[in-house]
Scaffold this active site. Sequence first.
Site, short mmCIF file in Angstrom:
data_model
loop_
_atom_site.label_atom_id
_atom_site.label_comp_id
_atom_site.label_asym_id
_atom_site.label_seq_id
_atom_site.Cartn_x
_atom_site.Cartn_y
_atom_site.Cartn_z
N ASP A 47 -5.17 0.54 3.71
CA ASP A 47 -5.83 0.57 5.02
C ASP A 47 -6.91 -0.49 5.12
O ASP A 47 -6.99 -1.25 6.09
CB ASP A 47 -6.46 1.94 5.29
CG ASP A 47 -5.41 3.05 5.30
OD1 ASP A 47 -4.21 2.73 5.22
OD2 ASP A 47 -5.81 4.23 5.38
N SER B 271 -11.39 4.93 10.16
CA SER B 271 -12.46 4.82 9.16
C SER B 271 -12.41 3.47 8.46
O SER B 271 -13.46 2.86 8.20
CB SER B 271 -12.39 5.97 8.15
OG SER B 271 -11.18 5.98 7.45
N SER C 260 -24.37 5.03 17.35
CA SER C 260 -22.93 5.13 17.63
C SER C 260 -22.74 5.44 19.11
O SER C 260 -23.18 6.49 19.59
CB SER C 260 -22.32 6.25 16.77
OG SER C 260 -21.11 6.68 17.37
N GLU D 295 6.73 3.37 2.74
CA GLU D 295 5.95 4.61 2.74
C GLU D 295 6.18 5.33 1.41
O GLU D 295 7.30 5.36 0.91
CB GLU D 295 6.44 5.47 3.91
CG GLU D 295 5.37 6.21 4.63
CD GLU D 295 4.37 5.33 5.39
OE1 GLU D 295 3.26 5.13 4.87
OE2 GLU D 295 4.68 4.88 6.51
N HIS D 296 5.12 5.86 0.84
CA HIS D 296 5.16 6.50 -0.49
C HIS D 296 5.58 5.52 -1.58
O HIS D 296 6.09 5.91 -2.63
CB HIS D 296 6.07 7.73 -0.50
CG HIS D 296 5.53 8.88 0.30
ND1 HIS D 296 4.56 9.73 -0.18
CD2 HIS D 296 5.79 9.29 1.57
CE1 HIS D 296 4.26 10.63 0.74
NE2 HIS D 296 4.99 10.38 1.82
N THR D 297 5.38 4.26 -1.30
CA THR D 297 5.70 3.23 -2.29
C THR D 297 4.44 2.80 -3.06
O THR D 297 4.55 2.29 -4.17
CB THR D 297 6.26 1.98 -1.59
OG1 THR D 297 5.45 1.72 -0.45
CG2 THR D 297 7.69 2.18 -1.16
N GLU E 263 -14.71 5.21 0.92
CA GLU E 263 -13.90 6.42 1.13
C GLU E 263 -14.01 7.34 -0.09
O GLU E 263 -14.22 8.55 0.05
CB GLU E 263 -12.42 6.07 1.35
CG GLU E 263 -12.13 5.23 2.59
CD GLU E 263 -11.95 6.05 3.86
OE1 GLU E 263 -11.92 7.29 3.79
OE2 GLU E 263 -11.85 5.43 4.94
P1 ADP Z 1 -8.62 8.03 10.39
O1 ADP Z 1 -7.27 8.44 9.95
O2 ADP Z 1 -8.65 7.66 11.83
O3 ADP Z 1 -9.23 7.00 9.49
P2 ADP Z 1 -10.69 9.62 9.24
O4 ADP Z 1 -10.98 11.06 9.28
O5 ADP Z 1 -10.45 8.97 7.93
O6 ADP Z 1 -9.51 9.35 10.27
O7 ADP Z 1 -11.92 8.82 9.88
C1 ADP Z 1 -12.50 9.27 11.07
C2 ADP Z 1 -14.02 9.18 10.94
O8 ADP Z 1 -14.43 7.80 10.97
C3 ADP Z 1 -14.75 9.83 12.08
O9 ADP Z 1 -14.94 11.22 11.83
C4 ADP Z 1 -16.05 9.05 12.10
O10 ADP Z 1 -16.94 9.54 11.12
C5 ADP Z 1 -15.62 7.66 11.70
N1 ADP Z 1 -15.32 6.86 12.91
C6 ADP Z 1 -14.13 6.34 13.27
N2 ADP Z 1 -14.20 5.70 14.47
C7 ADP Z 1 -15.49 5.83 14.88
C8 ADP Z 1 -16.21 5.41 16.04
N3 ADP Z 1 -15.61 4.76 17.04
N4 ADP Z 1 -17.52 5.72 16.10
C9 ADP Z 1 -18.12 6.39 15.11
N5 ADP Z 1 -17.50 6.82 14.00
C10 ADP Z 1 -16.20 6.55 13.88
MG MG Z 2 -9.42 7.29 7.40
#
Ligand code: ADP
Ligand code: MG
Length: 380
Positions: free
Chosen positions: A168, A124, A65, A31-33, A156
Amino acid sequence: MKTKIQEKFKTLFGQDGVFYASAGRINLIGEHTDYNGGYVFPGAIDCGIMAEIKLNGTQKVKAFSMDYDEFVEFGLGEEDKPEQQWARYIFGVCRETIKRGGKVEGFNTVFAGDVPLGAGLSSSAALESTFAFALNDIFKNNIDKFELAKIGQSTEHNYAGVKCGIMDQFASIFGKKGSLIRLNCKTLEYKYFPFNPEGYKLVLIDSCVKHELASSAYNKRRASCENAAAAIRKNHPEVEFLSDAKRVWLDEVREDIPEEDFLRAEYVIGEVQRVLDVCDALERGDYETVGEMMYQTHFGMSRLYEVSCEELDFLNKLARKMDVTGSRVMGGGFGGCTINLVKEELYEPFVKAAKEQFEAKFGHAPKVYDVVISDGARKL
Ligand code: ADP
Ligand code: MG
């Protein structure tokens, strides 16, 4: 989940498509690496995103979705960016594929997921990887897996405004059942290690807090690391990143840098070594050593790097008290989850105690996620 998607796809589009999936991720240690050119050690988990996809012969993407119960249609040009955040991830993946010379044409899709949002499991990345992998397969673009991860990362950066590293998306694309992947963040070399903790469970306890300090503290930590690396570099010019430094080289400059920078660097150099030690332990099947290293990481993040918080320290201390094999804060810190390696027989009493005692102290219950190391992006 598959049946529900299939039914919806049939209702909306009157046909059947092909299924693809990808996964969220955990990081066992390291972590933080990443920004110090060191190792991370993630793996894909058994929750993710699943999508059914079929070409529609147009230049439009029609996406539904299940989790947001929402339909969005968008074109493939830069000017067609959809409003909805979830749709932007899919749009971004299309755009980043096109930017790399890949072919993308209109398709229909219905998708759903079971990665908790914003819990530090990278829902995400699961979403991006599913579509990056699927488009590459459907259009036979022959983009290599590393570049698929970068498509997610660039999505991202350019379509979600999150300036993340590669871990990730890398884990979500490269993930393999029963394996963690050690990634060298400087050279991008990677290696799989077995992770089959028979008799143990991996469980995340989500504190459900996110303290505000995170971004300013993050920048300060980075500056400390760079300062320490610069001081060491004067004696050892080969040190490009802090992770290149030996522990004794840090001791040489102890008087030359602020105590705070020294402690930060002490954590990072220790953490890089701990990833290597955990990998060795896994090759021996020695999960007790893995757990001990997790505790050391927690100590370092709490006392040396100072990115823990009261809630996470509480959960870590409780784990130690109950003889849980390993426990540490996962992710950048200041909130989020602890990741715990727990003997099966201890699992229930530990989770029960964590829920009850955490709630008694902090006034809200933590969330609990069991995870198993599983496959990343794939066609079903
Ligand atoms: P995380 O840490 O879980 O990646 P983020 O804020 O980066 O959190 O990503 C979350 C976003 O990804 C949600 O707001 C949505 O836009 C999208 N997302 C993630 N899972 C889903 C899903 N099952 N259906 C639709 N969108 C999703
Ligand atoms: Mg994310």
